[in-house]
Design a protein around this motif. Structure first.
Motif, short mmCIF file in Angstrom:
data_model
loop_
_atom_site.label_atom_id
_atom_site.label_comp_id
_atom_site.label_asym_id
_atom_site.label_seq_id
_atom_site.Cartn_x
_atom_site.Cartn_y
_atom_site.Cartn_z
N VAL A 154 0.90 -1.09 0.07
CA VAL A 154 -0.06 0.09 0.06
C VAL A 154 0.92 1.40 0.12
CG1 VAL A 154 -1.77 1.19 1.10
CG2 VAL A 154 -1.77 -1.08 1.10
N ALA A 155 0.61 2.20 -0.88
CA ALA A 155 1.59 3.32 -1.10
C ALA A 155 0.88 4.54 -0.59
CB ALA A 155 2.15 3.36 -2.33
N ARG A 156 1.28 5.56 0.03
CA ARG A 156 0.85 6.78 0.15
C ARG A 156 1.75 7.78 -0.38
NH1 ARG A 156 -0.23 10.37 5.78
NH2 ARG A 156 -0.56 12.29 4.81
N PRO A 157 1.31 8.66 -1.59
CA PRO A 157 2.27 9.60 -2.10
C PRO A 157 2.12 10.78 -1.04
CG PRO A 157 0.42 9.02 -3.56
CD PRO A 157 -0.01 8.31 -2.31
N LEU A 158 3.76 11.23 -0.78
CA LEU A 158 3.96 12.34 0.05
C LEU A 158 4.17 13.68 -0.88
CD1 LEU A 158 6.66 10.54 2.22
CD2 LEU A 158 4.20 10.84 2.71
N GLY A 159 3.92 13.56 -2.04
CA GLY A 159 4.20 14.74 -2.94
C GLY A 159 5.26 14.48 -3.95
N HIS A 160 5.52 15.43 -4.88
CA HIS A 160 6.68 15.11 -5.84
C HIS A 160 8.00 15.54 -5.48
CE1 HIS A 160 3.88 13.83 -9.06
NE2 HIS A 160 3.11 14.78 -8.86
N LEU A 161 8.88 14.85 -5.87
CA LEU A 161 10.11 15.34 -5.47
C LEU A 161 10.90 16.02 -6.44
CD1 LEU A 161 12.41 14.52 -3.36
CD2 LEU A 161 13.37 12.79 -4.58
N PRO A 162 11.18 17.35 -6.45
CA PRO A 162 11.67 17.96 -7.55
C PRO A 162 13.18 17.68 -7.90
CG PRO A 162 10.69 19.43 -5.51
CD PRO A 162 10.82 18.04 -5.07
N VAL A 163 13.43 17.62 -9.27
CA VAL A 163 14.64 17.40 -9.66
C VAL A 163 15.11 18.65 -10.32
CG1 VAL A 163 14.27 14.99 -10.16
CG2 VAL A 163 13.55 16.54 -11.80
N LEU A 164 16.77 18.86 -10.28
CA LEU A 164 16.96 20.00 -11.04
C LEU A 164 18.12 19.65 -12.24
CD1 LEU A 164 17.57 22.62 -8.12
CD2 LEU A 164 15.83 22.64 -9.95
N THR A 165 18.43 20.43 -13.02
CA THR A 165 19.46 20.18 -13.92
C THR A 165 20.61 21.13 -13.75
OG1 THR A 165 17.76 19.28 -15.65
CG2 THR A 165 20.20 19.82 -16.34
N VAL A 166 21.69 20.96 -13.38
CA VAL A 166 22.68 21.50 -12.89
C VAL A 166 24.07 21.30 -13.58
CG1 VAL A 166 21.66 22.08 -10.66
CG2 VAL A 166 23.33 20.07 -10.89
N ALA A 167 25.02 22.29 -13.41
CA ALA A 167 26.53 22.29 -13.84
C ALA A 167 27.30 23.16 -12.91
CB ALA A 167 26.55 22.42 -15.25
N ALA A 168 28.48 23.04 -13.07
CA ALA A 168 29.34 23.76 -12.22
C ALA A 168 29.64 25.06 -13.29
CB ALA A 168 30.88 22.94 -11.94
N PRO A 169 29.99 26.03 -12.82
CA PRO A 169 30.06 27.42 -13.32
C PRO A 169 31.32 27.32 -14.29
CG PRO A 169 29.69 28.11 -10.98
CD PRO A 169 29.71 26.58 -11.23
N ALA A 170 32.27 26.55 -13.93
CA ALA A 170 33.34 26.38 -14.80
C ALA A 170 33.18 25.83 -16.07
CB ALA A 170 34.87 25.87 -13.82
N TYR A 171 32.25 24.52 -15.93
CA TYR A 171 31.97 23.86 -16.83
C TYR A 171 31.35 24.72 -17.96
CZ TYR A 171 29.68 20.48 -19.78
OH TYR A 171 29.01 19.66 -20.97
N LEU A 172 30.40 25.53 -17.37
CA LEU A 172 29.62 26.21 -18.31
C LEU A 172 30.17 27.36 -19.12
CD1 LEU A 172 26.25 26.74 -16.18
CD2 LEU A 172 26.59 24.89 -18.01
N GLU A 173 31.44 27.97 -18.35
CA GLU A 173 32.29 28.94 -19.03
C GLU A 173 32.77 28.21 -20.23
OE1 GLU A 173 34.73 30.54 -16.06
OE2 GLU A 173 33.07 31.31 -15.13
#
Length: 319
Positions: A154-173
């Motif tokens: 039996v499952a009880r949803p607790l809400g959605h788990l947000p995901v983010l897409t990220v990178a280090a500033p040096a990589y983006l530069e």
């Protein structure tokens, strides 16, 4: 013979691996454990425990008895909760499995407040990300991310788990910042491996009111999510992962959210328990605690279904 007391003692022996430790834990004299179990075995006419100088092992009959006794005592506890619920706060032990990162970053810091509110409860938290083994690990429930294979639960949803897409500033530069999900084909993507399927997790993005799934190649894939974050922090590439693993690095400027206009809703966070077991009141209040905690974190980080946490607006969770 007090059979309920004998059952509780026997189960505590199976958890602690010691007759004397189990007796002490239940407020009995250290030598009482051996006498009570011996009396229980005489009453049943079978041997439940095999004792050596080094350890205690359950016999086949002991394993059967432990499983049924655990269910019986759970029913007794639930009955007492129902009858005396208006006069007594939830009490007793809960043994819960949940992902390590979620435990360390979000749940553990908030548990002192929960225990203060429910001093009669004892929590045993197992930090694991694999499929819950309710019998082998003696679990009351498990917190899981995303869908599970067909299980008798039996499952009880607790809400959605947000995901983010990220990178280090040096990589983006060095490599530039992707503007749309399709741009990721020209980047190094660090992936995570699902402990449920054994395969790399497919990335999701929200485009034109529907989810787009991208199976992106990349030079690195990790089963441990925090290892993937560590690699990306040092410039290994771009990562999509549960947002709570990124809070500290985003706050410190070590990682930058990207493709925020395409952020998906994220997988469902849910707490599950075996279908054949009734849900004790102590589990219900713990579920409510986790649901409120997830919403509190989303609110404090400005994470909603339509508005994402831009770098200038992120504030760390208060607990």
């Amino acid at each position: 013979m007090d059979r309920l007391r004998a059952m509780r003692l026997f189960l505590r022996v199976t958890e602690l691996g010691s007759l004397s430790a189990a007796a002490t834990d239940l407020g009995l004299a250290r030598g009482a454990g051996s006498a009570i179990v011996a009396e229980l075995e005489r009453h049943l006419g079978v041997q439940l425990l095999e004792r050596t100088t080094r350890k205690i092992r359950l016999t086949e009959e002991g394993q059967i008895y432990a499983g049924r006794a655990r269910t019986i005592l759970a029913d007794v506890d639930e009955l007492e909760d129902e009858i005396g619920g208006a006069e007594r706060r939830p009490h007793g032990r809960l043994r819960i499995q949940m992902p390590p990162g979620l435990t360390r970053i979000i749940v553990a810091p908030a548990l002192p407040g929960f225990i203060a509110a429910y001093p009669g409860m004892e929590l045993q938290i197992l930090s694991r990300s694999d499929l819950p083994d309710f019998v082998g690990l003696r679990l009351d429930a498990a917190v899981v991310v995303g869908p599970l294979p067909e299980l008798d639960i039996v499952a009880r949803p607790l809400g959605h788990l947000p995901v983010l897409t990220v990178a280090a500033p040096a990589y983006l530069e060095r490599r530039g910042t992707p503007r749309v999900p399709a741009d990721l084909a020209d980047h190094s993507c660090v992936r995570t491996i699902s402990t449920t399927t054994g395969n790399p997790v497919v990335w999701r993005f929200r485009e034109d009111d529907h989810d787009t799934r991208l199976a992106l190649p990349g030079p690195l894939a990790f089963e441990a999510p925090e290892a993937a974050v560590a690699a990306v922090r040092r410039g290994a590439g771009i990562l999509q992962i549960a947002s709570y693993l990124l809070f500290d690095d985003i706050r410190a400027g070590k990682l930058v959210p990207i493709l925020d206009d395409f952020r998906p809703e994220g997988p469902t966070l849910q707490i599950v328990h075996p279908r054949h077991r009734r849900k004790p009141r102590r589990l219900k209040v713990f579920e409510d605690f986790l649901s409120d905690l997830n919403q509190k974190v989303r609110t404090s980080w400005n994470i909603t279904d339509t508005q994402s946490p831009g770098p200038g607006r992120i504030t760390p969770p208060s607990e």
